[in-house]
Design an enzyme around this catalytic site. Sequence first.
Site, PDB file in Angstrom:
ATOM      1  CG  ASN A  43      -0.814  -0.255   2.463  1.00 11.27           C
ATOM      2  OD1 ASN A  43      -0.248  -1.261   2.828  1.00 11.27           O
ATOM      3  ND2 ASN A  43      -1.178   0.683   3.302  1.00 11.27           N
ATOM      4  CG  ASP A  44      -0.081   4.135   2.814  1.00 12.52           C
ATOM      5  OD1 ASP A  44      -1.006   3.617   2.190  1.00 12.52           O
ATOM      6  OD2 ASP A  44      -0.194   4.580   3.971  1.00 12.52           O
ATOM      7  CE1 TYR A 103      -0.340  -0.820  10.125  1.00  9.71           C
ATOM      8  CE2 TYR A 103      -1.796   0.866  10.983  1.00  9.71           C
ATOM      9  CZ  TYR A 103      -1.590  -0.430  10.581  1.00  9.71           C
ATOM     10  OH  TYR A 103      -2.621  -1.331  10.630  1.00  9.71           O
TER      11      TYR A 103
HETATM   12  C1  FRU Z   1      -3.117   4.649   4.549  1.00 17.90           C
HETATM   13  C2  FRU Z   1      -2.843   3.925   5.841  1.00 17.90           C
HETATM   14  C3  FRU Z   1      -2.026   4.759   6.795  1.00 17.90           C
HETATM   15  C4  FRU Z   1      -1.359   3.724   7.655  1.00 17.90           C
HETATM   16  C5  FRU Z   1      -1.077   2.628   6.662  1.00 17.90           C
HETATM   17  C6  FRU Z   1      -1.155   1.242   7.208  1.00 17.90           C
HETATM   18  O1  FRU Z   1      -3.392   3.779   3.508  1.00 17.90           O
HETATM   19  O2  FRU Z   1      -4.040   3.490   6.443  1.00 17.90           O
HETATM   20  O3  FRU Z   1      -2.768   5.712   7.529  1.00 17.90           O
HETATM   21  O4  FRU Z   1      -0.209   4.198   8.261  1.00 17.90           O
HETATM   22  O5  FRU Z   1      -2.025   2.780   5.619  1.00 17.90           O
HETATM   23  O6  FRU Z   1      -0.738   0.315   6.253  1.00 17.90           O
END
Ligand code: FRU
Length: 485
Positions: A43-44, A103
Amino acid sequence: MLHKDDQLLKEQANEQIREHGSLVQRDPYRLHYHVMPPVGLLNDPNGLVYFNQLYHLFFQWNPFQTDHGSKFWAHMTSKDLIHWEWQPIALAPSDPFDKNGCYSGSAIVHENKLYLFYTGNVRDQAGNRESNQCLAISEDGITFEKKGPLFTVPEGYTPHFRDPKVWKENDMWYLVIGAQTEHLQGRALLYKSQNITEWQLVGEISDKEKPLTDFGYMWECPDLLLFDNQDVLLFSPQGIEPQAYQYHNIYQTGYLSGVLDRQTANFNHQEFIELDNGFDFYAPQTTVDGQGRRIMFGWMGLPETDEAFHPTKDYRWIHAMTIPRELTLKQGILYQQPVKELTQLRKEPLLNQQQKLVDEVVTLHEIHHDALEFIFQVHAIKGKSLEVSFSEHTKLVFNKEMQTLTLHRNSIKSYQSEARTTDLQELTELRVYLDVSSIEVFVNQGEKVFSARLFDAIPYHELTLQVNGTLDYHLQAWSLKNVMK
Ligand code: FRU
């Protein structure tokens, strides 16, 4: 703070790559020039930074499943933003202060070391969330030593407190972070520090004259971008209702531009503007590189909605980054352009034609590749509409009468056609990056952008242009290299 569990967890993650890597690589929907996870869920983008002549891109990674879980920080480096090298895993959720996920967060260079700031996500036995803002340091940019938490949730906010983004100005360090008030409203908070480890809360970033108090229940991944004397607060709010053509995805990403007072956190700003008008874009992050450019990667995906239906899950991977984009600010508007290095991907030109069409449908037989770039310059357009089709289901429609541009695709979930639209008075240029299962459309030199994943039948059909009226255009197209093998 290196201990056995940490090495063990990283080893187990690497084992996933060894075990499933060849299945992942066999997926026909694997992209050719986008960063993807070697297995599992991405993800991010995190920790984007230029350090010792290399771009470092980290990302949220669950190596064990194609679902969200206890995230690691995967790590990749590149000399040119195009060719990426996989590096040893940077962070594993192995400590009591980050056991349910390392995270999102950011990286900065300080005294020739790389500093990572990230959120240690913790769930207690009752399932309650705790959130620690943590530091890890690296001397060589490859191995990271965790230093533990620096601060935790301030009074008046819930544990939805995460995603620190750090930068330096003059001799002061600043940090923005996503937060939720006890009244369940989303906010971004500003902190400052003189020594990088002790952080003092300046306050909520807000326009004291017209505060944006009721704007979603959580703001994720804030980033503060400075352009000359203008500031831009980029963030991903959750809980915004659709409004006309805006805010149709489950969560949004956008920005406020204005001037931020670093002493008080007062932010005199314009209206919120959505950054991407497509289906799949979230939680972007930026950095300033060695050439002084503001570079951004976004997650070309979104949590929840369609994830369960991505066909790539059968091949044990899901999601990708966007291509790297360069950001500039003109009159308070962020423009996004593919970084110039991307032209290195071009193989021989497929097409270079100047044409005039009157009420016609033309098929461009030259263009039926899985990975291509095309630049479509509109010199003049009269009449009702212009339609560019990439496949049976994927097309862009400029409606000149309505002054809108729409991207249509087949829904990943329902296989029904779905659309995203934006207001557009004039169409002068479409620059499109098509990869095997994605499209990114840069409109009018990056004034608007659409990003989306596509799971159409591949290879794509020939492209067609349909003109309702007259169109005078110049079209160039290239097939693009596969640099992700
Ligand atoms: C955004 C998020 C962040 C978090 C991360 C967890 O997509 O929810 O706020 O740190 O992904 O994977």
